[in-house]
Scaffold this motif. Structure first.
Motif, PDB file in Angstrom:
ATOM      1  N   THR A   1       9.529 -45.259   7.142  1.00  0.00           N
ATOM      2  CA  THR A   1       8.794 -45.127   5.884  1.00  0.00           C
ATOM      3  C   THR A   1       8.102 -46.436   5.518  1.00  0.00           C
ATOM      4  O   THR A   1       6.947 -46.442   5.069  1.00  0.00           O
ATOM      5  N   VAL A   2       8.785 -47.552   5.725  1.00  0.00           N
ATOM      6  CA  VAL A   2       8.199 -48.852   5.416  1.00  0.00           C
ATOM      7  C   VAL A   2       6.962 -49.098   6.276  1.00  0.00           C
ATOM      8  O   VAL A   2       5.930 -49.597   5.794  1.00  0.00           O
ATOM      9  N   ARG A   3       7.034 -48.708   7.544  1.00  0.00           N
ATOM     10  CA  ARG A   3       5.886 -48.885   8.435  1.00  0.00           C
ATOM     11  C   ARG A   3       4.683 -48.082   7.943  1.00  0.00           C
ATOM     12  O   ARG A   3       3.543 -48.529   8.005  1.00  0.00           O
ATOM     13  N   MET A   4       4.931 -46.850   7.458  1.00  0.00           N
ATOM     14  CA  MET A   4       3.842 -46.025   6.930  1.00  0.00           C
ATOM     15  C   MET A   4       3.127 -46.724   5.779  1.00  0.00           C
ATOM     16  O   MET A   4       1.896 -46.697   5.686  1.00  0.00           O
ATOM     17  N   LEU A   5       3.908 -47.345   4.904  1.00  0.00           N
ATOM     18  CA  LEU A   5       3.323 -48.000   3.741  1.00  0.00           C
ATOM     19  C   LEU A   5       2.625 -49.303   4.108  1.00  0.00           C
ATOM     20  O   LEU A   5       1.569 -49.629   3.551  1.00  0.00           O
ATOM     21  N   ARG A   6       3.182 -50.056   5.031  1.00  0.00           N
ATOM     22  CA  ARG A   6       2.632 -51.359   5.381  1.00  0.00           C
ATOM     23  C   ARG A   6       1.424 -51.267   6.312  1.00  0.00           C
ATOM     24  O   ARG A   6       0.679 -52.243   6.462  1.00  0.00           O
ATOM     25  N   HIS A   7       1.254 -50.126   6.937  1.00  0.00           N
ATOM     26  CA  HIS A   7       0.123 -49.939   7.847  1.00  0.00           C
ATOM     27  C   HIS A   7      -0.654 -48.702   7.405  1.00  0.00           C
ATOM     28  O   HIS A   7      -0.637 -47.661   8.068  1.00  0.00           O
ATOM     29  N   PRO A   8      -1.348 -48.812   6.268  1.00  0.00           N
ATOM     30  CA  PRO A   8      -1.991 -47.636   5.683  1.00  0.00           C
ATOM     31  C   PRO A   8      -3.131 -47.060   6.511  1.00  0.00           C
ATOM     32  O   PRO A   8      -3.422 -45.871   6.407  1.00  0.00           O
TER      33      PRO A   8
ATOM     34  N   VAL B   1      -6.647 -34.106   0.104  1.00  0.00           N
ATOM     35  CA  VAL B   1      -6.581 -33.292   1.319  1.00  0.00           C
ATOM     36  C   VAL B   1      -7.708 -33.730   2.262  1.00  0.00           C
ATOM     37  O   VAL B   1      -8.888 -33.641   1.927  1.00  0.00           O
ATOM     38  N   GLY B   2      -7.347 -34.240   3.433  1.00  0.00           N
ATOM     39  CA  GLY B   2      -8.328 -34.696   4.407  1.00  0.00           C
ATOM     40  C   GLY B   2      -9.068 -35.954   4.016  1.00  0.00           C
ATOM     41  O   GLY B   2     -10.020 -36.352   4.706  1.00  0.00           O
ATOM     42  N   ASN B   3      -8.654 -36.618   2.953  1.00  0.00           N
ATOM     43  CA  ASN B   3      -9.375 -37.770   2.400  1.00  0.00           C
ATOM     44  C   ASN B   3      -8.771 -39.063   2.955  1.00  0.00           C
ATOM     45  O   ASN B   3      -7.852 -39.633   2.367  1.00  0.00           O
ATOM     46  N   ARG B   4      -9.303 -39.529   4.074  1.00  0.00           N
ATOM     47  CA  ARG B   4      -8.720 -40.698   4.719  1.00  0.00           C
ATOM     48  C   ARG B   4      -8.766 -41.950   3.852  1.00  0.00           C
ATOM     49  O   ARG B   4      -7.750 -42.652   3.722  1.00  0.00           O
ATOM     50  N   PRO B   5      -9.910 -42.296   3.226  1.00  0.00           N
ATOM     51  CA  PRO B   5      -9.906 -43.503   2.376  1.00  0.00           C
ATOM     52  C   PRO B   5      -8.922 -43.388   1.208  1.00  0.00           C
ATOM     53  O   PRO B   5      -8.228 -44.357   0.865  1.00  0.00           O
ATOM     54  N   GLY B   6      -8.864 -42.198   0.591  1.00  0.00           N
ATOM     55  CA  GLY B   6      -7.944 -42.015  -0.525  1.00  0.00           C
ATOM     56  C   GLY B   6      -6.495 -42.129  -0.089  1.00  0.00           C
ATOM     57  O   GLY B   6      -5.671 -42.737  -0.787  1.00  0.00           O
ATOM     58  N   LEU B   7      -6.162 -41.583   1.070  1.00  0.00           N
ATOM     59  CA  LEU B   7      -4.790 -41.652   1.573  1.00  0.00           C
ATOM     60  C   LEU B   7      -4.438 -43.075   1.995  1.00  0.00           C
ATOM     61  O   LEU B   7      -3.303 -43.524   1.803  1.00  0.00           O
ATOM     62  N   ARG B   8      -5.416 -43.793   2.551  1.00  0.00           N
ATOM     63  CA  ARG B   8      -5.170 -45.197   2.905  1.00  0.00           C
ATOM     64  C   ARG B   8      -4.853 -46.011   1.653  1.00  0.00           C
ATOM     65  O   ARG B   8      -3.899 -46.798   1.618  1.00  0.00           O
ATOM     66  N   ASP B   9      -5.626 -45.805   0.594  1.00  0.00           N
ATOM     67  CA  ASP B   9      -5.384 -46.529  -0.649  1.00  0.00           C
ATOM     68  C   ASP B   9      -4.056 -46.113  -1.285  1.00  0.00           C
ATOM     69  O   ASP B   9      -3.386 -46.930  -1.928  1.00  0.00           O
ATOM     70  N   ALA B  10      -3.688 -44.854  -1.106  1.00  0.00           N
ATOM     71  CA  ALA B  10      -2.411 -44.382  -1.646  1.00  0.00           C
ATOM     72  C   ALA B  10      -1.241 -45.121  -1.004  1.00  0.00           C
ATOM     73  O   ALA B  10      -0.311 -45.572  -1.685  1.00  0.00           O
ATOM     74  N   MET B  11      -1.279 -45.260   0.326  1.00  0.00           N
ATOM     75  CA  MET B  11      -0.201 -45.972   1.014  1.00  0.00           C
ATOM     76  C   MET B  11      -0.191 -47.456   0.623  1.00  0.00           C
ATOM     77  O   MET B  11       0.875 -48.056   0.434  1.00  0.00           O
TER      78      MET B  11
END
Length: 315
Positions: free
Chosen positions: A244-251, A211-221
């Motif tokens: 959806t593909v764009r979300m994953l490819r541009h974390p 929650v609110g964790n930008r580095p963690g969410l970037r690594d998740a994508m």
């Protein structure tokens, strides 16, 4: 309408409550010996966004009708809202007693739909995704969020009459329904996103730590993106799922938006904050099944491999 939901997990309970409030006859099938433990009712605390964009808080106590076997009257709709690793067994158990009911598979799916659902009549099956989440607290209260949109798609190439009937049923209950022509690919992409989220949940004390964790969410994508070649190898046309593909490819940009939403939008927070055990059965199965398929297809997934090694080290 007579509706039977398999299990009494989060999604089954939320949708069972919705349909019960809409006047339908709702039952839950639970494992033998479990009905007495659940009791005759369940308390829910939901943020319901069906009729309010920001969600309306609804707290209620819902009476539940539980059964421990499939014997009895014909049903109109059977809902398989079970963990992906339990879907094959649930389909096999249901096969000889499904009758003429429509079967709605509502949730994550990673195996080939035609294979895992082979025991069921293909023309009676509709695939979908619920856009609902949450968890039970220590007192058995379900805290969750219910979004407005449900995604549906038939197992075949064209929308079926049963899918049309389900759209009507859901709209009568206040939902907006989006038909997905490539529901198989859509569900596998959603699974890839979940893989990334759970992989990072291992490092942050569960999804609540994202929650609110930008580095963690970037690594998740970025972790989820490792599975895109797996989906291509399985025949998914990624051009049909550009968003959806764009979300994953541009974390990077994705993580900025997700970090803001999970911190400031209650609907985005609730599903994550309910997940405080990063080594629960479902996250573990999601990660292990994804890496097993990647290895089978010869696709390198270093981030995902590292997450599975962490699971193995923890025992």
């Amino acid at each position: 309408m007579r509706i039977l939901l398999i299990g009494r997990g989060v999604v089954a309970t939320i949708y069972g409550q919705v349909w019960q409030e809409a006047g339908h006859e709702v039952e839950f099938l639970v494992r033998p010996g479990r009905a007495s433990g659940y009791g005759p009712q369940v308390r829910t605390d939901l943020l319901d966004a069906r009729r309010s964009p920001l969600g309306r808080r609804v707290r209620t106590t819902m009476p539940t009708r539980l059964r421990e076997d499939l014997a009895g009257d014909e049903r109109d709709l059977v809902v398989l809202a079970v963990a992906h690793q339990s879907l094959a067994a649930a389909a096999a158990d249901l096969a000889s007693r499904v009758g003429r009911a429509t079967v709605l598979v509502l949730g994550n799916l990673w195996d080939e739909p035609a294979a895992v659902l082979a025991p069921l009549p293909a023309d009676q099956v509709v695939l979908g995704f619920p856009s609902a989440g949450g968890g039970f607290d220590a007192d058995g209260v379900l805290h969750g969020a219910l979004l407005r949109t449900v995604v549906l798609g038939s197992a075949g190439d064209r929308p079926s009459p049963r899918e049309a009937a389900l759209r009507s049923l859901l709209r009568q209950a206040g939902f907006s329904v989006r038909s997905e022509p490539d529901i198989r690919g859509w569900l596998w992409l959603h699974f890839a996103q979940d893989v990334g989220m759970h992989a990072q949940g291992l490092r942050h004390g569960g999804l609540v730590g994202l929650v609110g964790n930008r580095p963690g969410l970037r690594d998740a994508m970025a972790t989820g993106a490792e599975l895109l070649p797996v989906l291509q190898a399985r025949g998914v046309d990624l051009r049909r799922h550009r968003g959806t593909v764009r979300m994953l490819r541009h974390p990077g940009p994705t993580s900025v938006a997700m970090a803001w939403a999970t911190r400031h939008v209650p609907l985005a927070q609730i599903s994550l904050t309910a997940h405080t055990d990063p080594r629960a059965a479902e996250p573990s199965a999601v990660l292990r099944d994804a890496v097993r398929e990647a290895r089978r297809l010869g696709v390198a997934t270093p981030r995902l491999d590292a997450a599975v090694r962490e699971l193995d080290a923890a025992g």
